[in-house]
Design a protein around this motif. Structure first.
Motif, PDB file in Angstrom:
ATOM      1  N   PHE A  47       0.834  -1.202   0.000  1.00 49.97           N
ATOM      2  CA  PHE A  47       0.000   0.000   0.000  1.00 49.97           C
ATOM      3  C   PHE A  47       0.870   1.254   0.000  1.00 49.97           C
ATOM      4  CE2 PHE A  47      -2.803  -3.274   1.512  1.00 49.97           C
ATOM      5  CZ  PHE A  47      -4.051  -2.921   1.024  1.00 49.97           C
ATOM      6  N   SER A 104       0.659   5.856   0.085  1.00 50.67           N
ATOM      7  CA  SER A 104      -0.189   7.013   0.397  1.00 50.67           C
ATOM      8  C   SER A 104       0.271   8.234  -0.377  1.00 50.67           C
ATOM      9  CB  SER A 104      -0.156   7.311   1.899  1.00 50.67           C
ATOM     10  OG  SER A 104       1.054   7.958   2.271  1.00 50.67           O
ATOM     11  N   GLY A 111      -6.619   8.891 -11.523  1.00 50.82           N
ATOM     12  CA  GLY A 111      -6.434   9.415 -10.180  1.00 50.82           C
ATOM     13  C   GLY A 111      -5.877  10.823 -10.130  1.00 50.82           C
ATOM     14  N   SER A 134     -12.943   4.743  -3.267  1.00 51.99           N
ATOM     15  CA  SER A 134     -13.251   5.077  -4.651  1.00 51.99           C
ATOM     16  C   SER A 134     -14.217   4.033  -5.196  1.00 51.99           C
ATOM     17  CB  SER A 134     -11.972   5.120  -5.483  1.00 51.99           C
ATOM     18  OG  SER A 134     -11.317   3.860  -5.466  1.00 51.99           O
ATOM     19  N   THR A 176     -10.263   0.506  -4.966  1.00 54.90           N
ATOM     20  CA  THR A 176      -8.798   0.399  -4.894  1.00 54.90           C
ATOM     21  C   THR A 176      -8.148   1.556  -4.159  1.00 54.90           C
ATOM     22  OG1 THR A 176      -8.449   1.544  -7.004  1.00 54.90           O
ATOM     23  CG2 THR A 176      -8.760  -0.857  -7.080  1.00 54.90           C
ATOM     24  N   ARG A 177      -8.903   2.592  -3.834  1.00 50.62           N
ATOM     25  CA  ARG A 177      -8.343   3.766  -3.165  1.00 50.62           C
ATOM     26  C   ARG A 177      -9.210   4.139  -1.967  1.00 50.62           C
ATOM     27  NH1 ARG A 177      -5.247   6.918  -7.540  1.00 50.62           N
ATOM     28  NH2 ARG A 177      -5.454   5.600  -9.387  1.00 50.62           N
ATOM     29  N   TYR A 233      -9.850   7.128   0.826  1.00 51.49           N
ATOM     30  CA  TYR A 233      -9.619   8.526   1.187  1.00 51.49           C
ATOM     31  C   TYR A 233      -9.950   8.737   2.658  1.00 51.49           C
ATOM     32  CZ  TYR A 233      -9.240   9.172  -3.794  1.00 51.49           C
ATOM     33  OH  TYR A 233      -8.828   9.055  -5.097  1.00 51.49           O
ATOM     34  N   GLU A 281      -4.903   9.943   0.373  1.00 52.77           N
ATOM     35  CA  GLU A 281      -5.383   8.819  -0.442  1.00 52.77           C
ATOM     36  C   GLU A 281      -4.436   7.647  -0.208  1.00 52.77           C
ATOM     37  OE1 GLU A 281      -6.260   8.877  -5.029  1.00 52.77           O
ATOM     38  OE2 GLU A 281      -4.188   8.240  -4.699  1.00 52.77           O
ATOM     39  N   THR A 303      -3.646   3.796  -1.713  1.00 47.72           N
ATOM     40  CA  THR A 303      -3.897   2.895  -2.831  1.00 47.72           C
ATOM     41  C   THR A 303      -3.246   1.546  -2.552  1.00 47.72           C
ATOM     42  OG1 THR A 303      -3.849   4.779  -4.345  1.00 47.72           O
ATOM     43  CG2 THR A 303      -3.616   2.593  -5.331  1.00 47.72           C
TER      44      THR A 303
END
Length: 385
Positions: free
Chosen positions: A57, A59, A115, A353, A357-358, A360, A378, A380
């Motif tokens: 992951f 950010s 994105g 999202s 996959t994202r 926030y 964010e 991901t």
């Protein structure tokens, strides 16, 4: 709690579609979630943004209070709070409240399919201490005022239509909202030490201009059955809505609220609990309680809550160790991320999202500990689907 057969649902984008499985619900109640190994593994070292994440992951910071958003001319609001995502063609929009009083309101950031930030703008102005809220199935954002006799405002994430005050949804210290398209109601939390849990039943689904405000009626236990009773005077004056119905159940500091597949969860920060309402049989129980865990509780200061299509719940901390924790369908609670060096802040606004996959979220007061220091992030990575 056992959500593995209850929650295989497509909850992204504000919808819920069962994917099979049979309801486990019987006469007995399951024990609340316990600490364990989460589905994403341990947290790594802080990245360049001070965020500890599992392997795989990453950010990025998408906005800071008082600064322009990306290459846009729009200045991000102070004290970012509750939020939600909306599909926008091949891209999406993230909406965020501003919990300041006066002049709270809400803003939005628009993203392309890759994105990239393509726009930012105001969608609500001139309101007070907009804390959390909720997404509707007709793609509006309900922004809630966390003040005495506060209102719910229905807003347009695209910023085209003017926001509308929805007085029929009651006047009280609003926190979060969650839409239930099956029963055609909106659930509402109240941030008072003796707050109540409400639902609004619109006269016409999709139109929040009129309807009935109801309150949950139940005993004092942490599990049992419940019913709904109409609030006689939703404007909360001269008698507060929470005091109008005898037998209505008191909750200590209502916060986040999330609906999926005939279940609604909401959090109470006064006692660090996540409550679960099973809407098919009108029963309630504890999904999580930090005082009932074995060992050290990974989740404290429970606040905003959201979910994924895998059935995982993501719960943000107001204080605690500045984490977002995951509660799995197997009733395991574990840390998902942590923000370092911001102990005077709180995590707010978690939302995924449309493609899942994202993630926030915001640190409401950032490193400064002030409402002018808010940071919106964010994350991901390979979220479970």
């Amino acid at each position: 709690m056992e959500r593995r057969s209850l929650l295989r649902a497509a909850v992204l984008g504000g919808t819920s579609a069962a994917l099979g499985g049979t309801l486990w619900r019987g006469a007995a109640y399951a024990a609340p979630a316990q600490p364990g190994t989460g589905p994403y593994g341990p947290l790594g070292s802080p990245d360049a943004n001070g965020v500890r994440l599992p392997a795989g992951f990453t950010s990025r910071v998408i906005a800071r209070s008082g600064q322009r958003v990306g290459t846009t001319s729009y200045t991000w609001h102070n004290a970012p709070d509750g939020g939600a995502c909306y599909a926008d063609g091949t891209g999406w929009i993230y909406v965020s409240n501003s919990e300041i009083n006066p002049s709270g309101g809400a803003s939005a950031v628009k993203f392309s399919s890759t994105g990239a930030i393509t726009g930012a703008y105001r969608i609500l102005s001139g309101t007070r201490q907009n804390c959390a809220g909720g997404k509707t199935p007709w793609n509006t954002w309900l922004s809630c005022e966390e003040v005495s006799l506060g209102y719910v405002y229905e807003t347009d994430p695209w910023g085209t239509n003017a926001a509308v005050q929805r007085a029929a949804m009651g006047r009280f210290k609003h926190e979060a909202a969650a839409a239930d398209p099956v029963r055609r109601v909106i659930y509402l939390t109240e941030d008072e030490t003796n707050g109540r849990f409400y639902r609004f039943v619109p006269t016409t689904w999709g139109n929040l201009s009129s309807g009935k405000l109801q309150v949950m009626v139940a005993g004092s236990a942490t599990s049992g059955s419940f019913t709904w009773t109409d609030i006689p005077d939703p404007d909360g004056s001269p008698t507060a809505t929470r005091s109008q119905v005898s037998g209505s159940k008191s909750f200590n500091g209502g916060e986040g609220c999330h609906y999926a597949n005939d279940t609604v969860w909401f959090t109470t920060k006064g006692d660090n609990r996540v409550w679960q309402l099973n809407l098919l049989d009108n029963t309630y129980e504890l999904a999580y309680d930090d005082s009932l865990v074995n060992g050290t509780a990974p989740l404290t200061g429970v606040d905003n809550i959201t979910g994924t299509s895998s059935g995982d719940l993501f719960v943000a901390e107001d204080g605690g160790t500045m984490e977002i924790c995951v509660i799995t369908p197997d009733d395991v609670v574990a840390s998902f991320l942590r923000v370092d060096g911001q102990s005077a802040s709180e995590i707010t606004g978690p939302a995924f999202s449309p493609d899942g996959t994202r993630l926030y979220f915001s640190s409401q007061r950032g490193t400064s500990g002030s409402s002018s220091g808010g940071i919106t992030y964010e994350v991901t990575g390979p979220f479970r689907s």
